[in-house]
Design a protein around this motif. Sequence first.
Motif, mmCIF file in Angstrom:
data_model
loop_
_atom_site.group_PDB
_atom_site.id
_atom_site.type_symbol
_atom_site.label_atom_id
_atom_site.label_comp_id
_atom_site.label_asym_id
_atom_site.label_seq_id
_atom_site.Cartn_x
_atom_site.Cartn_y
_atom_site.Cartn_z
ATOM 1 N N ASN A 291 -33.833 -10.508 25.353
ATOM 2 C CA ASN A 291 -33.293 -11.410 24.327
ATOM 3 C C ASN A 291 -34.142 -11.776 23.360
ATOM 4 O O ASN A 291 -33.954 -12.097 22.325
ATOM 5 C CB ASN A 291 -32.570 -12.643 25.195
ATOM 6 N N HIS A 295 -33.395 -11.256 19.897
ATOM 7 C CA HIS A 295 -32.688 -12.302 19.108
ATOM 8 C C HIS A 295 -33.686 -13.495 18.594
ATOM 9 O O HIS A 295 -33.310 -14.191 17.775
ATOM 10 C CB HIS A 295 -31.544 -13.060 19.792
ATOM 11 N N LEU A 340 -26.357 -13.177 29.269
ATOM 12 C CA LEU A 340 -26.697 -14.599 30.012
ATOM 13 C C LEU A 340 -25.799 -14.970 30.795
ATOM 14 O O LEU A 340 -25.921 -15.362 31.880
ATOM 15 C CB LEU A 340 -26.411 -15.609 28.563
HETATM 16 N N1 LIG Z 1 -34.196 -16.509 23.308
HETATM 17 C C1 LIG Z 1 -33.180 -16.545 22.383
HETATM 18 N N2 LIG Z 1 -33.422 -16.971 21.134
HETATM 19 C C2 LIG Z 1 -32.362 -16.986 20.340
HETATM 20 N N3 LIG Z 1 -30.992 -16.631 20.482
HETATM 21 C C3 LIG Z 1 -30.882 -16.244 21.857
HETATM 22 C C4 LIG Z 1 -31.800 -15.928 22.691
HETATM 23 N N4 LIG Z 1 -31.385 -15.731 23.951
HETATM 24 C C5 LIG Z 1 -29.850 -15.414 23.713
HETATM 25 N N5 LIG Z 1 -29.757 -15.824 22.448
HETATM 26 C C6 LIG Z 1 -28.452 -15.853 21.822
HETATM 27 O O1 LIG Z 1 -27.483 -16.024 22.700
HETATM 28 C C7 LIG Z 1 -26.593 -14.838 22.571
HETATM 29 C C8 LIG Z 1 -26.142 -14.270 23.735
HETATM 30 O O2 LIG Z 1 -26.990 -13.521 24.492
HETATM 31 P P1 LIG Z 1 -26.655 -12.466 25.681
HETATM 32 O O3 LIG Z 1 -25.652 -13.071 26.399
HETATM 33 O O4 LIG Z 1 -27.765 -11.852 26.258
HETATM 34 O O5 LIG Z 1 -25.961 -11.135 24.562
HETATM 35 P P2 LIG Z 1 -26.589 -10.200 23.668
HETATM 36 O O6 LIG Z 1 -28.053 -9.936 24.322
HETATM 37 O O7 LIG Z 1 -26.053 -8.958 24.245
HETATM 38 O O8 LIG Z 1 -26.171 -10.735 22.320
HETATM 39 C C9 LIG Z 1 -27.227 -13.752 21.785
HETATM 40 O O9 LIG Z 1 -26.601 -13.169 21.142
HETATM 41 C C10 LIG Z 1 -28.182 -14.713 20.824
HETATM 42 O O10 LIG Z 1 -27.553 -15.209 19.762
#
Ligand SMILES: Nc1ncnc2c1ncn2[C@@H]1O[C@H](COP(=O)(O)OP(=O)(O)O)[C@@H](O)[C@H]1O
Length: 381
Positions: A291, A295, A340
């Motif tokens: 992640n 992201h 998550l």
């Molecule tokens: N470390 C991070 N920094 C910024 N945004 C994050 C982080 N981890 C998760 N996110 C946000 O949370 C959302 C959900 O993450 P996740 O459930 O892993 O789904 P995915 O990775 O498939 O988008 C991501 O789309 C992102 O917007």
Amino acid sequence: MKTAEKPVRRRRRLPRIFLNFHFWLLVLLFTGGFLLQYPQLIPFIDILDPDSFLSLTRHSFGRLIMLLPVTYAALVFGMRVGLLALLVAVAIIVPNIFIGEVTSYPDEIIEVVGIIIIGLVVNLWLESYETDKKHRQVAYLRLENAQRELQRMQQNLRFYLKQITIAQEEERRRIAQELHDETAQDLIAISRKIDGFMSLHPALASSDEAYLEDMHQHVNRTLSGVRRFSQDLRPSVLDDLGLIPAIDWLVPELAKHYKLKIGLQVNGEQRRFAPEVELVLFRIVQESLRNIGKHAMASRAVVTVDFTPEITVVTIRDNGRGFHPPDRIGDLAVSGKLGLTGMQERAQLIGARLAIKSNPGEGTTVTVEVPTTTEQPEHSY
Ligand SMILES: Nc1ncnc2c1ncn2[C@@H]1O[C@H](COP(=O)(O)OP(=O)(O)O)[C@@H](O)[C@H]1O
Ligand SMILES: [Mg+2]
């Protein structure tokens, strides 16, 4: 052979009302009221109570007392019996106006009408109170049913998610094993055969030699890819050496892949957990780092593992752009974001607590706490 039918003895049953305590109390109250109305039936009452009782004439007191069984009947048996009791009370009171020591008709009639009105009001009020109470009870029961239904659905969903998680890990393990034991071994055999062929034929034409060399390198690259893929699916280092060596292997892999600086810090005395607990912790670290790579737009991430005698805490922190985590992480699953949610489900499977702290502009911290005496989960992956 027919057996002679025994005549069924029918026991006479008393009507149920005669077994009712409240009924007898009502009879007692009415009798008391009746005797106060007609004291001439009790020879010595005049000695006790010549003219008045609690500053009321004995008749007025007797009439007021009649409200007692009326209210009691309405309270215990409802409005119908309450009205019946009021009728009985009126039937006891009214004849007394016309017999005995009549002082003034209008006053007495006003008194009786007053008592009838009070009796009616009491009945109506109690009835409306009971109806309200019933409505409230029905609403409460409906709410309770809805809550129970929701709880059941959540339990089903949780069970379903748990089964999916277990099945997914099992499938990953099977594919990783297959890749390692079959595909990788076949590629190694092909690579050796090419090697062997080249050693047996040292005088090959240079174009043939280049062709075989290229093929050899291609096979080796495919072998590395298959190994990487297999490790990614289920790192054997996790099963063989445990959590810390597995994270130690993962960190440079992802750092290279996402071009990110990732640190690993281990505090306290390292210990091993049950394989399923180690796998869950590893998956949480893996998904958190992915992640961050996907992201966070972070320049740096740190994985910290703190071992203490009571608890082990794994923290994955980044200095990226952060985000607003929803109140319930499970809500993300609706929009197809399962990372998550999966982390949280996995943490629950092993009795661990997962927390995600993040704010826009302040980076993200994922913390997972496992009690040192983690119970063995029902399933192993
Ligand atoms: N470390 C991070 N920094 C910024 N945004 C994050 C982080 N981890 C998760 N996110 C946000 O949370 C959302 C959900 O993450 P996740 O459930 O892993 O789904 P995915 O990775 O498939 O988008 C991501 O789309 C992102 O917007
Ligand atoms: Mg993700």
